[in-house]
Design a protein around this motif. Structure first.
Motif, PDB file in Angstrom:
ATOM      1  N   LYS A 137       0.833  -1.191   0.000  1.00  0.00           N
ATOM      2  CA  LYS A 137       0.000   0.000   0.000  1.00  0.00           C
ATOM      3  C   LYS A 137       0.875   1.251   0.000  1.00  0.00           C
ATOM      4  N   PRO A 138       0.684   2.142  -1.002  1.00  0.00           N
ATOM      5  CA  PRO A 138       1.486   3.369  -1.045  1.00  0.00           C
ATOM      6  C   PRO A 138       1.195   4.268   0.155  1.00  0.00           C
ATOM      7  N   GLY A 139       2.202   5.033   0.554  1.00  0.00           N
ATOM      8  CA  GLY A 139       2.034   5.984   1.644  1.00  0.00           C
ATOM      9  C   GLY A 139       3.064   5.809   2.731  1.00  0.00           C
ATOM     10  N   VAL A 140       2.854   6.523   3.840  1.00  0.00           N
ATOM     11  CA  VAL A 140       3.771   6.509   4.980  1.00  0.00           C
ATOM     12  C   VAL A 140       3.359   5.407   5.947  1.00  0.00           C
ATOM     13  N   HIS A 141       4.326   4.620   6.374  1.00  0.00           N
ATOM     14  CA  HIS A 141       4.089   3.550   7.343  1.00  0.00           C
ATOM     15  C   HIS A 141       5.109   3.715   8.470  1.00  0.00           C
ATOM     16  N   ILE A 142       4.634   4.162   9.632  1.00  0.00           N
ATOM     17  CA  ILE A 142       5.497   4.502  10.750  1.00  0.00           C
ATOM     18  C   ILE A 142       5.860   3.250  11.556  1.00  0.00           C
ATOM     19  N   CYS A 143       7.102   3.160  11.948  1.00  0.00           N
ATOM     20  CA  CYS A 143       7.560   2.033  12.753  1.00  0.00           C
ATOM     21  C   CYS A 143       6.956   2.095  14.153  1.00  0.00           C
ATOM     22  N   GLY A 144       6.689   0.936  14.711  1.00  0.00           N
ATOM     23  CA  GLY A 144       6.259   0.864  16.101  1.00  0.00           C
ATOM     24  C   GLY A 144       4.772   0.988  16.314  1.00  0.00           C
ATOM     25  N   LYS A 145       4.023   1.346  15.274  1.00  0.00           N
ATOM     26  CA  LYS A 145       2.570   1.436  15.442  1.00  0.00           C
ATOM     27  C   LYS A 145       1.964   0.033  15.493  1.00  0.00           C
ATOM     28  N   LYS A 146       0.897  -0.107  16.292  1.00  0.00           N
ATOM     29  CA  LYS A 146       0.252  -1.417  16.409  1.00  0.00           C
ATOM     30  C   LYS A 146      -0.284  -1.899  15.075  1.00  0.00           C
ATOM     31  N   SER A 147      -0.693  -0.931  14.227  1.00  0.00           N
ATOM     32  CA  SER A 147      -1.246  -1.306  12.933  1.00  0.00           C
ATOM     33  C   SER A 147      -0.160  -1.662  11.935  1.00  0.00           C
ATOM     34  N   SER A 148       1.101  -1.471  12.339  1.00  0.00           N
ATOM     35  CA  SER A 148       2.211  -1.720  11.435  1.00  0.00           C
ATOM     36  C   SER A 148       3.009  -2.931  11.898  1.00  0.00           C
ATOM     37  N   LEU A 149       3.341  -3.796  10.972  1.00  0.00           N
ATOM     38  CA  LEU A 149       4.164  -4.962  11.274  1.00  0.00           C
ATOM     39  C   LEU A 149       5.578  -4.771  10.743  1.00  0.00           C
ATOM     40  N   LEU A 150       5.982  -3.523  10.552  1.00  0.00           N
ATOM     41  CA  LEU A 150       7.287  -3.220   9.978  1.00  0.00           C
ATOM     42  C   LEU A 150       8.416  -3.637  10.912  1.00  0.00           C
ATOM     43  N   LYS A 151       9.436  -4.185  10.328  1.00  0.00           N
ATOM     44  CA  LYS A 151      10.667  -4.468  11.056  1.00  0.00           C
ATOM     45  C   LYS A 151      11.642  -3.340  10.737  1.00  0.00           C
ATOM     46  N   CYS A 152      11.872  -2.476  11.722  1.00  0.00           N
ATOM     47  CA  CYS A 152      12.661  -1.278  11.479  1.00  0.00           C
ATOM     48  C   CYS A 152      13.983  -1.352  12.225  1.00  0.00           C
ATOM     49  N   ASP A 153      15.055  -1.027  11.525  1.00  0.00           N
ATOM     50  CA  ASP A 153      16.358  -0.926  12.169  1.00  0.00           C
ATOM     51  C   ASP A 153      16.381   0.295  13.068  1.00  0.00           C
ATOM     52  N   LYS A 154      17.330   0.338  13.970  1.00  0.00           N
ATOM     53  CA  LYS A 154      17.470   1.451  14.886  1.00  0.00           C
ATOM     54  C   LYS A 154      17.693   2.745  14.117  1.00  0.00           C
ATOM     55  N   GLY A 155      16.957   3.776  14.495  1.00  0.00           N
ATOM     56  CA  GLY A 155      17.100   5.068  13.837  1.00  0.00           C
ATOM     57  C   GLY A 155      16.160   5.281  12.676  1.00  0.00           C
ATOM     58  N   VAL A 156      15.499   4.220  12.207  1.00  0.00           N
ATOM     59  CA  VAL A 156      14.542   4.339  11.100  1.00  0.00           C
ATOM     60  C   VAL A 156      13.161   4.638  11.669  1.00  0.00           C
ATOM     61  N   GLN A 157      12.579   5.752  11.242  1.00  0.00           N
ATOM     62  CA  GLN A 157      11.260   6.154  11.737  1.00  0.00           C
ATOM     63  C   GLN A 157      10.127   5.470  10.996  1.00  0.00           C
ATOM     64  N   GLY A 158      10.356   5.116   9.732  1.00  0.00           N
ATOM     65  CA  GLY A 158       9.285   4.491   8.971  1.00  0.00           C
ATOM     66  C   GLY A 158       9.663   4.254   7.527  1.00  0.00           C
ATOM     67  N   PHE A 159       8.721   3.658   6.803  1.00  0.00           N
ATOM     68  CA  PHE A 159       8.898   3.378   5.379  1.00  0.00           C
ATOM     69  C   PHE A 159       7.875   4.189   4.589  1.00  0.00           C
ATOM     70  N   ILE A 160       8.256   4.575   3.398  1.00  0.00           N
ATOM     71  CA  ILE A 160       7.347   5.229   2.468  1.00  0.00           C
ATOM     72  C   ILE A 160       7.289   4.366   1.219  1.00  0.00           C
ATOM     73  N   ASN A 161       6.143   3.759   1.003  1.00  0.00           N
ATOM     74  CA  ASN A 161       5.955   2.895  -0.158  1.00  0.00           C
ATOM     75  C   ASN A 161       5.506   3.727  -1.357  1.00  0.00           C
ATOM     76  N   ALA A 162       6.268   3.682  -2.428  1.00  0.00           N
ATOM     77  CA  ALA A 162       5.993   4.474  -3.628  1.00  0.00           C
ATOM     78  C   ALA A 162       5.243   3.643  -4.654  1.00  0.00           C
ATOM     79  N   PRO A 163       4.253   4.222  -5.344  1.00  0.00           N
ATOM     80  CA  PRO A 163       3.506   3.477  -6.360  1.00  0.00           C
ATOM     81  C   PRO A 163       4.235   3.338  -7.682  1.00  0.00           C
ATOM     82  N   THR A 164       5.295   4.125  -7.900  1.00  0.00           N
ATOM     83  CA  THR A 164       6.092   4.039  -9.135  1.00  0.00           C
ATOM     84  C   THR A 164       7.573   4.107  -8.766  1.00  0.00           C
TER      85      THR A 164
END
Length: 482
Positions: A137-164
């Motif tokens: 899903k495109p958009g901002v996905h913040i690390c640590g949110k309950k709705s997010s299952l992201l595995k984030c390295d230290k210092g990474v605030q989140g991922f931004i999924n781009a559609p292109t």
């Protein structure tokens, strides 16, 4: 009879094929139109930093000599980069900003503002990983949110999924009127960085080649319709639509229009490209009048509906319309761009005679959220800032505009608790008004003529959004002279 029947059948099949190609060509011209401003924007950025995935920091506010984009604002300093995630992910470093409006807006290859980091969304400083994966899903996905299952390295605030895999980022830092403020923003720009890392996804469908300058400007036709088709052929096969569910239909239409996977365009037999271009242009200009695309406000003002601004989904006509009039518009939560019509039927082109003027009567100060600001900017018929002796291109809440009694609307000792009506004057640059109007004078093109006036609200309040705040009354009058 048999031969006549066969001839009629063959003629009917040919006519159907031609009709299908005509429709597909018009669709493709609309769909691919934003790729022209994408190339126009990207070329000077790439020339400035010699590569994708590098920031080009703007050090001074835009002036009348600035031609990189149409209708630039003079409220912010830009830090721009052309994104290419065909081979790598991109790490963007966001600095600590706690005293002004700021936004890191991410755009796909077609100008969809699919993600924003900034003061409106209250994002934290740190590293964000931008990646292309059409399955996510495109958009901002913040690390640590309950709705997010992201595995984030230290210092990474989140991922931004781009559609292109190709895209643009244009960071905006609001400029205040405080002394030395440009230097403060320059310090923020030094901390605004990006670098590439190994891709975190194995997504391989429609893998894109690296974006090159040749793809954007080599051997392009001077004919605008042909140029659109050429750029679409080079870029669209590797950059899917914003709504991935529309991929099958888009691919079929582009194929019928003569777009080949190899990056070439071949005009189908019997297709009138000029007629298709004119039909596409007419549909684009008519897009704001369609239901759901426009919101009527007070005193002849209207604005693009929130669902049709910045992030367009399958609304390709509105996407083309905004790319034509204001490429890289933000979503409505970040900014509003209301337009005025004297006729009350959507936006109209303002025009001044050599001795005429417009007066904007604001009933009160526009209400805004924290760090929000507003401005009224003038452009000439070519959609660029108006040259004038004052080097004044906008009036805003940071300008020394005054009430009728001469007191400052903003910034004065008596202005903090005062909120009454004030007027702004738009008058040709070669017709100076009396001194009591100078602070409230926005110069229009010399000699009059067509112009464009853009009212912008950044971090707008709900009252500005829903129209409960009364918008300015606009009157055309004889020029005010001494």
């Amino acid at each position: 009879m048999k031969s006549q029947f066969l001839f009629a059948t063959a003629y009917g099949a040919a006519a159907w094929a031609s009709s299908g190609a005509d429709e597909a060509t018009q669709f493709t011209l609309t769909y691919g139109y934003p790729l022209v401003p994408f190339a126009h924007f990207s070329i000077p950025v790439l020339e400035g930093v010699s590569a994708t995935n590098r920031f080009l920091h703007m050090k001074e506010l835009a002036t009348s000599s600035f031609k990189s984009v149409v209708r630039p604002n003079v409220d912010t300093l830009y830090s721009s980069a052309v994104l290419d995630m065909s081979l790598h992910d991109v790490v963007v470093d966001v600095p600590i900003v706690n005293d002004r409006y700021w936004v890191f807006p991410f755009y796909d290859a077609y100008g969809n503002n699919y993600a924003n980091l900034g003061s409106v969304t209250n994002n934290k400083a740190g590293k964000y990983i931008v990646r292309y994966d059409a399955d996510k899903k495109p958009g901002v996905h913040i690390c640590g949110k309950k709705s997010s299952l992201l595995k984030c390295d230290k210092g990474v605030q989140g991922f931004i999924n781009a559609p292109t895999p190709y895209g643009i980022i244009v960071v905006r830092y609001a400029v205040t009127d405080a002394a030395g403020d440009l230097q403060k923003i320059h310090a923020l720009q030094k901390q605004t960085k990006m670098h590439t890392i190994m891709k975190s996804t194995t997504y391989s469908i429609a893998t894109a080649p690296p974006l090159t300058m040749a793809m954007l400007n080599s051997s392009l036709s001077s004919d605008p319709a042909t140029k659109i088709m050429q750029l679409t052929a080079r870029i669209a096969p590797h950059n899917p639509p914003r709504e991935i569910s529309d991929l099958g239909r888009v691919d079929l239409m582009l194929k019928r229009a003569g777009i080949h996977q190899g990056g070439t365009y071949e005009q189908p037999r019997g297709v009138n490209l000029t007629a298709a271009y004119l039909a596409s242009e007419a549909a684009m200009f008519n897009a704001p009048t369609k239901p759901g695309n426009n919101q009527v406000l007070s005193n002849g003002w209207s604005e693009i509906s929130a669902a049709a601004q910045g992030d367009y989904g399958k609304n390709y006509e509105m996407r083309a319309y905004v790319a034509y009039f204001g490429y890289l518009a933000l979503t409505a939560a970040q900014a509003l761009y209301p337009s005025h019509s004297t006729g009350g039927h959507g936006p109209s082109t303002p025009h001044l005679g050599p001795k005429q003027a417009y007066v904007f009567t604001f009933p009160s100060k526009p209400p805004l959220e924290q760090y929000g600001f507003w401005s009224l900017t003038a452009y000439n018929a070519a959609q660029y800032l108006v040259p004038n002796a004052l080097d004044r291109y906008a009036l805003s809440d940071r300008s020394n505009i005054t009430y009728a009694d001469g007191s400052l609307v903003y910034g004065g000792r008596t202005s903090a608790g005062k909120d009454g009506s004030f007027e702004l004057l738009v008058q040709p640059a070669d017709v100076a008004p009396p001194r009591n109007w100078t602070s409230n004078w926005l110069p229009a093109p010399k000699g009059g003529g067509d112009l464009s006036l853009t009212l912008r609200f950044y971090a707008p309040s709900e009252q500005v959004h829903n129209g409960s705040w009364i918008y300015p009354v606009v009157r055309k009058i004889d020029a005010i002279v001494a």
